[in-house]
Design a protein around this motif. Structure first.
Motif, PDB file in Angstrom:
ATOM      1  N   ASP A 263      36.872  46.958  53.634  1.00  0.00           N
ATOM      2  CA  ASP A 263      39.161  47.959  53.797  1.00  0.00           C
ATOM      3  C   ASP A 263      39.697  47.266  52.950  1.00  0.00           C
ATOM      4  N   TYR A 264      39.942  45.627  53.036  1.00  0.00           N
ATOM      5  CA  TYR A 264      40.345  45.246  52.062  1.00  0.00           C
ATOM      6  C   TYR A 264      40.671  44.919  50.735  1.00  0.00           C
ATOM      7  N   GLU A 265      39.396  45.826  50.467  1.00  0.00           N
ATOM      8  CA  GLU A 265      39.363  45.930  48.589  1.00  0.00           C
ATOM      9  C   GLU A 265      39.938  47.352  48.470  1.00  0.00           C
ATOM     10  N   ARG A 266      39.128  48.526  49.302  1.00  0.00           N
ATOM     11  CA  ARG A 266      39.883  49.462  49.394  1.00  0.00           C
ATOM     12  C   ARG A 266      41.448  49.447  48.748  1.00  0.00           C
ATOM     13  N   ASN A 267      42.730  48.337  50.638  1.00  0.00           N
ATOM     14  CA  ASN A 267      43.549  48.178  50.145  1.00  0.00           C
ATOM     15  C   ASN A 267      44.370  48.146  48.825  1.00  0.00           C
ATOM     16  N   LYS A 268      43.249  46.930  48.543  1.00  0.00           N
ATOM     17  CA  LYS A 268      44.307  45.969  46.970  1.00  0.00           C
ATOM     18  C   LYS A 268      43.981  47.173  45.749  1.00  0.00           C
ATOM     19  N   ALA A 269      42.403  48.174  45.866  1.00  0.00           N
ATOM     20  CA  ALA A 269      42.383  48.944  44.602  1.00  0.00           C
ATOM     21  C   ALA A 269      43.376  49.741  44.910  1.00  0.00           C
ATOM     22  N   ALA A 270      43.910  50.096  45.670  1.00  0.00           N
ATOM     23  CA  ALA A 270      45.302  51.069  45.916  1.00  0.00           C
ATOM     24  C   ALA A 270      46.320  50.450  45.042  1.00  0.00           C
ATOM     25  N   TRP A 271      47.152  49.727  45.777  1.00  0.00           N
ATOM     26  CA  TRP A 271      47.944  48.918  45.678  1.00  0.00           C
ATOM     27  C   TRP A 271      48.033  48.590  43.930  1.00  0.00           C
ATOM     28  N   LEU A 272      46.488  48.098  43.519  1.00  0.00           N
ATOM     29  CA  LEU A 272      46.672  47.322  42.120  1.00  0.00           C
ATOM     30  C   LEU A 272      47.248  49.177  41.265  1.00  0.00           C
ATOM     31  N   LYS A 273      46.704  50.143  41.728  1.00  0.00           N
ATOM     32  CA  LYS A 273      46.859  51.536  41.312  1.00  0.00           C
ATOM     33  C   LYS A 273      48.093  51.538  40.979  1.00  0.00           C
ATOM     34  N   GLU A 274      49.544  50.982  41.913  1.00  0.00           N
ATOM     35  CA  GLU A 274      50.370  51.353  41.733  1.00  0.00           C
ATOM     36  C   GLU A 274      51.325  50.744  40.687  1.00  0.00           C
ATOM     37  N   GLN A 275      50.900  49.373  39.907  1.00  0.00           N
ATOM     38  CA  GLN A 275      51.725  47.611  40.003  1.00  0.00           C
ATOM     39  C   GLN A 275      51.406  48.510  38.257  1.00  0.00           C
ATOM     40  N   PRO A 276      52.792  48.028  37.814  1.00  0.00           N
ATOM     41  CA  PRO A 276      53.050  48.406  36.604  1.00  0.00           C
ATOM     42  C   PRO A 276      52.016  47.136  35.296  1.00  0.00           C
ATOM     43  N   PRO A 277      51.733  48.341  34.070  1.00  0.00           N
ATOM     44  CA  PRO A 277      51.467  46.740  33.136  1.00  0.00           C
ATOM     45  C   PRO A 277      52.088  45.215  32.726  1.00  0.00           C
ATOM     46  N   THR A 278      51.228  44.434  33.030  1.00  0.00           N
ATOM     47  CA  THR A 278      51.662  43.009  32.440  1.00  0.00           C
ATOM     48  C   THR A 278      52.095  43.067  31.012  1.00  0.00           C
ATOM     49  N   GLU A 279      52.777  42.293  30.433  1.00  0.00           N
ATOM     50  CA  GLU A 279      52.347  41.985  28.952  1.00  0.00           C
ATOM     51  C   GLU A 279      51.432  40.750  28.807  1.00  0.00           C
ATOM     52  N   LEU A 313      49.580  35.153  38.268  1.00  0.00           N
ATOM     53  CA  LEU A 313      50.134  35.552  36.696  1.00  0.00           C
ATOM     54  C   LEU A 313      50.638  36.568  37.199  1.00  0.00           C
ATOM     55  N   ASN A 314      49.905  37.689  37.655  1.00  0.00           N
ATOM     56  CA  ASN A 314      50.035  38.845  38.177  1.00  0.00           C
ATOM     57  C   ASN A 314      49.879  39.622  36.943  1.00  0.00           C
ATOM     58  N   LEU A 315      48.539  39.533  36.265  1.00  0.00           N
ATOM     59  CA  LEU A 315      47.082  40.657  35.265  1.00  0.00           C
ATOM     60  C   LEU A 315      46.552  41.075  36.350  1.00  0.00           C
ATOM     61  N   ASN A 316      45.845  41.850  35.433  1.00  0.00           N
ATOM     62  CA  ASN A 316      44.958  42.746  35.671  1.00  0.00           C
ATOM     63  C   ASN A 316      43.654  42.180  35.708  1.00  0.00           C
ATOM     64  N   GLY A 317      42.632  42.410  35.904  1.00  0.00           N
ATOM     65  CA  GLY A 317      41.264  41.805  36.272  1.00  0.00           C
ATOM     66  C   GLY A 317      41.095  41.973  34.459  1.00  0.00           C
ATOM     67  N   ARG A 320      41.602  39.482  32.232  1.00  0.00           N
ATOM     68  CA  ARG A 320      41.272  37.693  32.858  1.00  0.00           C
ATOM     69  C   ARG A 320      40.315  37.224  30.854  1.00  0.00           C
ATOM     70  N   ASP A 321      39.130  38.237  30.133  1.00  0.00           N
ATOM     71  CA  ASP A 321      38.993  37.130  29.390  1.00  0.00           C
ATOM     72  C   ASP A 321      39.980  36.898  28.165  1.00  0.00           C
ATOM     73  N   ALA A 322      41.559  37.488  27.687  1.00  0.00           N
ATOM     74  CA  ALA A 322      41.706  37.570  26.992  1.00  0.00           C
ATOM     75  C   ALA A 322      43.482  35.937  27.378  1.00  0.00           C
ATOM     76  N   LEU A 323      43.278  35.981  28.891  1.00  0.00           N
ATOM     77  CA  LEU A 323      43.947  35.105  29.085  1.00  0.00           C
ATOM     78  C   LEU A 323      43.569  34.083  29.068  1.00  0.00           C
ATOM     79  N   ARG A 324      42.492  33.903  28.762  1.00  0.00           N
ATOM     80  CA  ARG A 324      41.787  32.876  29.325  1.00  0.00           C
ATOM     81  C   ARG A 324      41.525  32.319  27.664  1.00  0.00           C
ATOM     82  N   ARG A 325      41.268  33.021  26.618  1.00  0.00           N
ATOM     83  CA  ARG A 325      41.565  32.760  25.876  1.00  0.00           C
ATOM     84  C   ARG A 325      42.764  32.103  25.039  1.00  0.00           C
TER      85      ARG A 325
END
Length: 343
Positions: A263-279, A313-317, A320-325
């Motif tokens: 349920d937590y993942e369902r709610n979070k997935a729905a929230w993530l869909k509404e978030q604008p992309p971050t540079e 940092l409000n980035l999406n999954g 992650r790899d690009a952020l790490r690099r």
């Protein structure tokens, strides 16, 4: 890592595991099953292996095919969609087919020993289903808990009374077989287990909520726990023993623990869909990283994971790899593999 430490580099274990990578890798809530992949290979009537050529069916994601490509072991898929009864059947078939010399049930952190009402408990369902199935198989299974408290759910103080003998204490040489995997794999608990074996000490923030985890000398230890005692502690494992569907098991989680992690993942997935992309570029990321690190320092934090930085940092999954690099290239002295050090 533990297979090499306990049985030697030449051992070729079958690793029977979930495809449940959470939303950092897989945008779909819950675990993936056989129907979510192409290219699986049958091991038994209900157990399928995960070769390097297997692929999750979009939009699903999974780290298992890449693990199969980079490690010498056979990966087999735990499919929990038929509940604990289904996993029991899968285990029975594997034991009959493989006739293994040993069977180890491994949990990193120790939340498999949860009673179900702990306020810090976050993800008990996979552990409870696997524990319930293991206790119903007619074969000797050894329960191992590695890295007490490293999942941020139960404290080492609560876990110690349950421990039997010390099976192993991981050292730097034990991490070497998976060092390249840790360059990309997002598992926070495994990263901290490896980091403590490499000597990291301090306080690490993990997950989206920034749970604090202590990195101590106890971090790299591996303990045996009596399987029946673990079942006696876990109200959820006992409740799900006769479940025939994942939905049924999830309902018991709501009843016993007061929540369902899916349920937590369902709610979070729905929230993530509404978030604008971050540079994602150094000019926008590094100042935000400075602010995050300043706040973390004020909380006594010495390390964090790349998953936590990504979410903080409000980035999406997928970033992650690009952020790490970017971070390692910009601030290489702060990379204390496989964690990020807060200076």
């Amino acid at each position: 890592m533990l297979d090499a430490a306990l049985y030697g580099d030449d051992d070729r274990a079958v690793i029977f595991t979930y495809a449940w990578d959470r939303l950092l890798v897989d945008p779909l809530p819950g675990p993936r099953g056989v129907a979510d992949f192409t290219g699986l290979e049958p091991l038994t009537p209900t157990v399928w292996s995960m070769p390097a050529t297997a692929r999750p069916i979009a939009p699903a994601g999974s780290t298992l095919p890449r693990l199969a490509a980079e490690l010498p072991h056979t990966f087999a898929l735990i499919d929990p969609h038929h509940g604990a009864e289904g996993i029991t059947r899968q285990l029975e078939e594997l034991v009959s087919h493989l006739e293994p010399e040993s069977i180890d049930l491994l949990d990193v952190g120790g939340d498999i020993l949860a009673q179900g009402d702990e306020p810090t408990l976050k993800s008990p369902l996979a552990d409870a289903l696997t524990l319930a199935a293991s206790c119903q198989v007619n074969a000797p299974i050894r329960l191992l808990v590695a890295g007490p408290g490293l999942d941020g759910e139960l404290s080492p103080d609560d876990l110690r009374p349950t421990f039997g003998s010390l099976a192993h204490t991981l050292a730097a040489k034990d991490v070497e077989p998976i060092s390249t995997v840790l360059e990309w794999h997002p598992s926070e608990a495994t990263a901290m287990l490896a980091a403590t074996a490499l000597g990291a000490r301090g306080a690490c923030e993990v997950r989206d909520a920034g749970l604090p985890v202590a990195l101590t000398d106890e971090g790299p230890t591996v303990h045996e726990v009596d399987l029946d005692d673990a079942l006696g502690r876990s109200r959820l494992a006992r409740a799900v023993m006769a479940t025939a569907t994942l939905d049924e098991a999830e309902a018991y989680s709501r009843e016993v623990c007061g929540f369902s992690e899916i349920d937590y993942e369902r709610n979070k997935a729905a929230w993530l869909k509404e978030q604008p992309p971050t540079e994602l570029d150094a000019e926008s990321v590094l100042p935000r990283l400075d602010r995050f690190e300043a706040e973390a320092r004020s909380r006594g934090v010495t390390h964090t994971t790349f998953r936590h930085i990504t979410e903080a940092l409000n980035l999406n999954g997928s970033q992650r790899d690009a952020l790490r690099r970017l971070l390692i290239n910009s601030l290489p002295d702060q990379y204390e593999a496989p964690l990020w050090k807060i200076p």
